[in-house]
Design a protein around this motif. Structure first.
Motif, short mmCIF file in Angstrom:
data_model
loop_
_atom_site.label_atom_id
_atom_site.label_comp_id
_atom_site.label_asym_id
_atom_site.label_seq_id
_atom_site.Cartn_x
_atom_site.Cartn_y
_atom_site.Cartn_z
N GLU A 77 0.84 -1.19 0.00
CA GLU A 77 0.00 0.00 0.00
C GLU A 77 0.89 1.26 0.00
O GLU A 77 1.35 1.70 1.04
CB GLU A 77 -0.92 0.00 1.22
N LEU A 78 1.10 1.83 -1.19
CA LEU A 78 1.97 3.00 -1.28
C LEU A 78 1.43 4.17 -0.47
O LEU A 78 2.21 4.99 0.03
CB LEU A 78 2.13 3.41 -2.74
N LYS A 79 0.12 4.26 -0.35
CA LYS A 79 -0.48 5.38 0.36
C LYS A 79 -0.12 5.38 1.84
O LYS A 79 -0.17 6.43 2.51
CB LYS A 79 -2.01 5.34 0.18
N ARG A 80 0.28 4.23 2.37
CA ARG A 80 0.64 4.15 3.78
C ARG A 80 2.06 4.63 4.04
O ARG A 80 2.45 4.82 5.19
CB ARG A 80 0.48 2.70 4.26
N ILE A 81 2.83 4.80 2.99
CA ILE A 81 4.21 5.27 3.12
C ILE A 81 4.23 6.78 2.96
O ILE A 81 3.83 7.31 1.93
CB ILE A 81 5.12 4.61 2.06
N CYS A 82 4.68 7.49 3.98
CA CYS A 82 4.71 8.96 3.95
C CYS A 82 6.16 9.44 3.89
O CYS A 82 6.94 9.14 4.79
CB CYS A 82 4.02 9.53 5.20
N ILE A 83 6.49 10.17 2.83
CA ILE A 83 7.84 10.71 2.68
C ILE A 83 7.75 12.22 2.76
O ILE A 83 7.21 12.88 1.87
CB ILE A 83 8.46 10.26 1.34
N GLU A 84 8.27 12.77 3.86
CA GLU A 84 8.22 14.21 4.08
C GLU A 84 9.62 14.81 3.95
O GLU A 84 10.56 14.13 3.54
CB GLU A 84 7.61 14.51 5.45
N HIS A 85 9.77 16.08 4.33
CA HIS A 85 11.04 16.77 4.24
C HIS A 85 11.68 16.87 5.62
O HIS A 85 11.00 17.15 6.61
CB HIS A 85 10.87 18.19 3.69
N GLY A 86 13.01 16.65 5.66
CA GLY A 86 13.77 16.88 6.88
C GLY A 86 14.17 18.34 6.97
O GLY A 86 13.80 19.17 6.13
N VAL A 87 14.99 18.67 7.96
CA VAL A 87 15.37 20.06 8.21
C VAL A 87 16.15 20.66 7.05
O VAL A 87 16.08 21.87 6.81
CB VAL A 87 16.17 20.15 9.53
N PHE A 88 16.89 19.85 6.29
CA PHE A 88 17.62 20.34 5.12
C PHE A 88 16.92 19.95 3.82
O PHE A 88 17.55 19.85 2.78
CB PHE A 88 19.05 19.81 5.13
N MET A 89 15.62 19.70 3.91
CA MET A 89 14.79 19.33 2.75
C MET A 89 15.11 17.94 2.22
O MET A 89 14.70 17.57 1.12
CB MET A 89 14.92 20.36 1.62
N GLN A 90 15.86 17.14 2.99
CA GLN A 90 16.13 15.77 2.56
C GLN A 90 14.87 14.92 2.78
O GLN A 90 14.09 15.19 3.68
CB GLN A 90 17.31 15.17 3.34
N PRO A 91 14.64 13.90 1.93
CA PRO A 91 13.46 13.06 2.11
C PRO A 91 13.57 12.20 3.35
O PRO A 91 14.62 11.62 3.64
CB PRO A 91 13.45 12.19 0.84
N VAL A 92 12.48 12.14 4.11
CA VAL A 92 12.45 11.35 5.35
C VAL A 92 11.19 10.48 5.32
O VAL A 92 10.09 10.98 5.11
CB VAL A 92 12.42 12.26 6.60
N VAL A 93 11.37 9.18 5.51
CA VAL A 93 10.23 8.26 5.59
C VAL A 93 9.79 8.18 7.04
O VAL A 93 10.55 7.74 7.91
CB VAL A 93 10.61 6.85 5.08
N TYR A 94 8.57 8.61 7.31
CA TYR A 94 8.06 8.58 8.67
C TYR A 94 7.37 7.27 8.99
O TYR A 94 6.78 6.63 8.12
CB TYR A 94 7.09 9.76 8.88
N LEU A 95 7.47 6.88 10.24
CA LEU A 95 6.77 5.73 10.81
C LEU A 95 7.37 4.39 10.41
O LEU A 95 6.90 3.35 10.87
CB LEU A 95 5.27 5.74 10.44
N ARG A 96 8.39 4.37 9.57
CA ARG A 96 8.98 3.11 9.15
C ARG A 96 10.51 3.20 9.23
O ARG A 96 11.09 4.25 8.94
CB ARG A 96 8.57 2.75 7.71
N PRO A 97 11.20 2.09 9.60
CA PRO A 97 12.67 2.11 9.71
C PRO A 97 13.36 1.96 8.36
O PRO A 97 13.95 0.93 8.05
CB PRO A 97 12.94 0.90 10.62
N VAL A 98 13.28 2.99 7.54
CA VAL A 98 13.92 2.94 6.23
C VAL A 98 14.30 4.36 5.84
O VAL A 98 13.64 5.32 6.23
CB VAL A 98 12.99 2.31 5.17
N GLN A 99 15.39 4.50 5.10
CA GLN A 99 15.78 5.79 4.56
C GLN A 99 15.67 5.74 3.04
O GLN A 99 15.73 4.67 2.44
CB GLN A 99 17.22 6.14 4.97
N VAL A 100 15.55 6.92 2.43
CA VAL A 100 15.51 6.99 0.97
C VAL A 100 16.39 8.14 0.50
O VAL A 100 16.59 9.13 1.20
CB VAL A 100 14.07 7.19 0.42
N SER A 101 16.91 7.98 -0.71
CA SER A 101 17.61 9.06 -1.41
C SER A 101 16.95 9.19 -2.77
O SER A 101 16.70 8.19 -3.45
CB SER A 101 19.10 8.72 -1.58
N ILE A 102 16.64 10.43 -3.17
CA ILE A 102 15.86 10.70 -4.38
C ILE A 102 16.66 11.57 -5.34
O ILE A 102 17.39 12.47 -4.93
CB ILE A 102 14.53 11.42 -4.03
#
Length: 250
Positions: A77-102
Motif C-alpha cells: 500500500e503505497l499510500k501508507r508510506i509517507c515521505i516528508e522533508h527533513g530540516v535540510f529538505m532531505q526526504p524522510v520516511v516517517y513511521l517506518r525504519p527505512v531511509q531513501v535518497s531521491i
C-alpha cells in the motif's frame, strides 16, 4: 522502468537496498491512480505547489521513492508510506525504519531505499555542453588536473564529478548548503564501464558512477559496500536507450 536489488555487506544475508529508476511522461505523473497513492500529508503538500516544474519534480521523486520503499519494506500500500522533508529538505520516511535518497533529471527519476543503519545517496545528471562553464567553475584546481588527464570528453567528466559530489551531499544530508569544494574528489578509476571515485575530505566514502547515453548516474556509499554493479549499469543503460529512442520517435 527498472528496479534492482543492491547487496549491501559481504553476503546476501546482510542488509540490502533497493534501487528504483524510471522515465516518464508528464501525463503519466498526473494519472488519478498515481495521485491516489499519495499519503494525505503528501497530498496536502502537493496541492500547495503552484509551479509546473516543482509539481513535476515532486511527483516524480515521490513516485520513485515510494516504489523503492514499498519493495524494501514489503509494503504493497503505497499510500501508507509517507515521505516528508527533513530540516535540510532531505526526504524522510516517517513511521517506518527505512531511509531513501531521491534524484530527478529531465524525465528521469530514481530512488534508493535502504536501512537506517546504512548510508547511501544517488544522483542523476544530464550531460549538456551548455553547462560546461558552470561546472568548471565548481571544480578545484586539483580536480581540473585530474579531469584533463582522463581519456574521456571534458563535459562528461565535469558532469560525472558534479554528480559524485551531489550524491555525497545527499549521504551527508547537507545538500548544497555548504561550499561544494568540501566534496572535492581525490582520485578516480575506470574499469569495465564503472567509474570509482574517492574524496579528499570524506575518505570513508566512495562513489560508483555510470555514463549512459547523455546521462550520468552516481551512487555514493561507505567504502566496502558491495553493489551489483553489472546489473545496475545494464538496467540504467537499457532505460537510457529506451528514453533516447522515445525522444527520437516523437
Amino acid at each position: 522502468m527498472m528496479m534492482e536489488q543492491l547487496i549491501v555487506g559481504e553476503t546476501a544475508d546482510e542488509e540490502q537496498a533497493v534501487l528504483y529508476v524510471f522515465h516518464f511522461s508528464d501525463e503519466f505523473l498526473l494519472l488519478p491512480d498515481n495521485l491516489a497513492q499519495l499519503h494525505p500529508k503528501e497530498l496536502t503538500y502537493y496541492q500547495s505547489l503552484k509551479f509546473a516544474p516543482r509539481i513535476k519534480s515532486y511527483l516524480a521523486g515521490r513516485f520513485a521513492a515510494k516504489q523503492a520503499a514499498s519493495r524494501y519494506l514489503k509494503e504493497d500500500e503505497l499510500k501508507r508510506i509517507c515521505i516528508e522533508h527533513g530540516v535540510f529538505m532531505q526526504p524522510v520516511v516517517y513511521l517506518r525504519p527505512v531511509q531513501v535518497s531521491i534524484t530527478h533529471c529531465a524525465n528521469f527519476a530514481a530512488a534508493l531505499a535502504f536501512s537506517d543503519r546504512q548510508l547511501m545517496g544517488i544522483d542523476i545528471e544530464q550531460i549538456a555542453d551548455d553547462r560546461l562553464e558552470a561546472l568548471q567553475s565548481q571544480m578545484t584546481g586539483r580536480e581540473l588536473c585530474i579531469i584533463q588527464s582522463l581519456p574521456h570528453p571534458l563535459v562528461d567528466m565535469l558532469t560525472l564529478f558534479w554528480s559524485a559530489k551531489e550524491a555525497l551531499s545527499k549521504v551527508l544530508k547537507t545538500g548544497l548548503t555548504v561550499p561544494f569544494s568540501l566534496f572535492a574528489l581525490k582520485e578516480i578509476q575506470y574499469e569495465e564501464g564503472v567509474f570509482r571515485s574517492s574524496f579528499e575530505h570524506f575518505y570513508q566514502y566512495g562513489t560508483f558512477s555510470f555514463i549512459c547515453s547523455a546521462f550520468v548516474c552516481s551512487i555514493t556509499c561507505p567504502k566496502g559496500t558491495v553493489l551489483n554493479l553489472a546489473a545496475i549499469r545494464k538496467g540504467i543503460e537499457n532505460l537510457c536507450e529506451s528514453y533516447m529512442e522515445d525522444g527520437r520517435s516523437q
